[in-house]
Motif scaffolding. Sequence first.
Motif, mmCIF file in Angstrom:
data_model
loop_
_atom_site.group_PDB
_atom_site.id
_atom_site.type_symbol
_atom_site.label_atom_id
_atom_site.label_comp_id
_atom_site.label_asym_id
_atom_site.label_seq_id
_atom_site.Cartn_x
_atom_site.Cartn_y
_atom_site.Cartn_z
ATOM 1 N N MET A 229 0.840 -1.201 0.000
ATOM 2 C CA MET A 229 0.000 0.000 0.000
ATOM 3 C C MET A 229 0.875 1.251 0.000
ATOM 4 O O MET A 229 0.628 2.204 -0.751
ATOM 5 N N ALA A 230 1.921 1.249 0.832
ATOM 6 C CA ALA A 230 2.803 2.415 0.931
ATOM 7 C C ALA A 230 3.565 2.629 -0.364
ATOM 8 O O ALA A 230 3.747 3.771 -0.811
ATOM 9 N N ALA A 231 4.028 1.546 -0.985
ATOM 10 C CA ALA A 231 4.779 1.666 -2.236
ATOM 11 C C ALA A 231 3.904 2.256 -3.334
ATOM 12 O O ALA A 231 4.341 3.120 -4.112
ATOM 13 N N ALA A 232 2.656 1.806 -3.406
ATOM 14 C CA ALA A 232 1.741 2.336 -4.418
ATOM 15 C C ALA A 232 1.439 3.806 -4.171
ATOM 16 O O ALA A 232 1.332 4.608 -5.117
ATOM 17 N N ALA A 233 1.313 4.185 -2.886
ATOM 18 C CA ALA A 233 0.968 5.569 -2.542
ATOM 19 C C ALA A 233 2.049 6.562 -2.941
ATOM 20 O O ALA A 233 1.790 7.771 -2.994
ATOM 21 N N ASN A 234 3.241 6.074 -3.241
ATOM 22 C CA ASN A 234 4.298 6.971 -3.719
ATOM 23 C C ASN A 234 4.046 7.457 -5.145
ATOM 24 O O ASN A 234 4.662 8.438 -5.579
ATOM 25 N N PHE A 235 3.153 6.786 -5.857
ATOM 26 C CA PHE A 235 2.971 7.100 -7.274
ATOM 27 C C PHE A 235 1.535 7.484 -7.646
ATOM 28 O O PHE A 235 1.321 8.061 -8.711
ATOM 29 N N ALA A 236 0.564 7.173 -6.798
ATOM 30 C CA ALA A 236 -0.833 7.516 -7.090
ATOM 31 C C ALA A 236 -1.615 7.510 -5.779
ATOM 32 O O ALA A 236 -1.227 6.826 -4.828
ATOM 33 N N PRO A 237 -2.718 8.273 -5.719
ATOM 34 C CA PRO A 237 -3.566 8.176 -4.525
ATOM 35 C C PRO A 237 -4.062 6.749 -4.347
ATOM 36 O O PRO A 237 -4.477 6.105 -5.327
ATOM 37 N N VAL A 238 -4.005 6.230 -3.124
ATOM 38 C CA VAL A 238 -4.525 4.905 -2.809
ATOM 39 C C VAL A 238 -5.737 5.087 -1.915
ATOM 40 O O VAL A 238 -5.632 5.628 -0.809
ATOM 41 N N ARG A 239 -6.891 4.665 -2.406
ATOM 42 C CA ARG A 239 -8.156 4.899 -1.710
ATOM 43 C C ARG A 239 -8.956 3.606 -1.642
ATOM 44 O O ARG A 239 -9.262 3.049 -2.693
ATOM 45 N N PRO A 240 -9.257 3.115 -0.403
ATOM 46 C CA PRO A 240 -9.001 3.709 0.913
ATOM 47 C C PRO A 240 -7.527 3.626 1.296
ATOM 48 O O PRO A 240 -6.735 2.947 0.635
ATOM 49 N N SER A 241 -7.183 4.280 2.394
ATOM 50 C CA SER A 241 -5.787 4.445 2.781
ATOM 51 C C SER A 241 -5.227 3.205 3.462
ATOM 52 O O SER A 241 -5.961 2.382 4.026
ATOM 53 N N GLY A 242 -3.893 3.116 3.458
ATOM 54 C CA GLY A 242 -3.229 2.045 4.170
ATOM 55 C C GLY A 242 -3.469 2.113 5.660
ATOM 56 O O GLY A 242 -3.545 1.077 6.338
ATOM 57 N N ALA A 243 -3.594 3.317 6.214
ATOM 58 C CA ALA A 243 -3.838 3.466 7.652
ATOM 59 C C ALA A 243 -5.182 2.849 8.042
ATOM 60 O O ALA A 243 -5.292 2.157 9.055
ATOM 61 N N MET A 244 -6.206 3.086 7.233
ATOM 62 C CA MET A 244 -7.520 2.499 7.499
ATOM 63 C C MET A 244 -7.461 0.980 7.352
ATOM 64 O O MET A 244 -7.993 0.232 8.178
ATOM 65 N N LEU A 245 -6.797 0.523 6.292
ATOM 66 C CA LEU A 245 -6.720 -0.912 6.040
ATOM 67 C C LEU A 245 -6.013 -1.637 7.183
ATOM 68 O O LEU A 245 -6.413 -2.741 7.574
ATOM 69 N N SER A 246 -4.980 -1.026 7.753
ATOM 70 C CA SER A 246 -4.225 -1.678 8.826
ATOM 71 C C SER A 246 -5.092 -1.921 10.053
ATOM 72 O O SER A 246 -4.868 -2.884 10.799
ATOM 73 N N ILE A 247 -6.080 -1.085 10.277
ATOM 74 C CA ILE A 247 -7.001 -1.278 11.401
ATOM 75 C C ILE A 247 -7.968 -2.417 11.100
ATOM 76 O O ILE A 247 -8.251 -3.269 11.951
ATOM 77 N N ILE A 248 -8.462 -2.465 9.874
ATOM 78 C CA ILE A 248 -9.493 -3.436 9.521
ATOM 79 C C ILE A 248 -8.915 -4.825 9.284
ATOM 80 O O ILE A 248 -9.588 -5.834 9.526
#
Length: 395
Positions: free
Chosen positions: A93-112
């Motif tokens: 998720m973090a690697a992808a977020a370096n190049f494009a918006p990732v929606r939903p976020s990695g922070a939300m996904l880590s909780i779920i």
Amino acid sequence: MSTASNKQPAKPILPGATIGIFGGGQLGRMTAMAAREMGYRVQVLDPDPACPARFVVDSCIEAAWDDAREAANLARGCDVVTLEIEQIAPASMAAAANFAPVRPSGAMLSIIQDRVVQKDWLREHGFPVGDYRAVRSLDELRTAISELGGKCFCKSATGGYDGRGQGKVGFTPGASIEDEARGAWQALGEGPGVVEKAVDLAREISVLVARAPNGETKAYPPAWNHHENQILAWSAIPAPLTDAMAREARGFAEALAEAFQLEGILAVEMFVTTDGKLLINELAPRPHNSYHASVRACVTSQFEQLVRAVCDLPLGDVDVVQPAAIANLLGDRWLNPDGSPREPKFAEALAVPGIRLHLYEKHKPRKGRKMGHLSAVGATVDEAVKLVQQAEGLL
């Protein structure tokens, strides 16, 4: 039901752009079909070279969920990235977020992603959940079962769905609790998990909520769900609830979307107890099996809504046009009792008025594997359920 913030709208990602999807299963496939209908290009990443989405997308990257390099490659060619499965590694998720918006976020996904973290987060934020215990050993599981009254569901902390990674205790008359506890611990993979006290259920429902980066939020009418062997058997929209309970359920979903600062869609599974209370069971930050019926029931399907939400377009109308229901088709339908192959009687099922067939192009049927679904519409939600069950019985 919708809300909108005073936040200035961000620049939308318009048709002609490319959407990336982590996951090429049936949910990715149906999202891709909705995106293509709206004029978007689509790329997916999936470990399976023959995943269902491969046949409807522009390109498919064959890679594991924890392959951060290929996740970055997916994002490099996309204007936005979303997901259809929760198992994506944080590094990807973090690697992808370096190049494009990732929606939903990695922070939300880590909780779920972790059921223990998810349950704790829900409780800490004031959302109603049933009684549960986190367990990390067989002894802790035994203690949790005793503290929760003996009748429990045991679930692995990570992974596991459609009954996998889950065990039940206290439901078989005369069974040894010790034997059941050991069996549940094995079902958890002898790893961390959560033990949930069984509740007296009147009904199982879910609510899908969408939220765009600009803050616009819309919650669908609740869906009515029926499980068999811990797998969704059928689902219908709208759920037969009082107006007050439907508002309460949608309110919880909207509050969750706001608390997470959701960008995308979130399915909220809930229990309706026999004493009239709502309890949140689990969250899924992606399209959900219980909202397949939205394709026929609602003005805007869950798949189109996901595209609208992650592209920061105005969200679609979520009103119910007509009641609709779906019935899942598992791989068992393609197998005789002895395991030999058989072909379901699709023509007979399609002769039922109002029935449609939705297959996922999965070529290897297995018991419990979702191969497709039937959908039906009716004058009432009960009629839609009866029609889809009638068609399913003809297969």
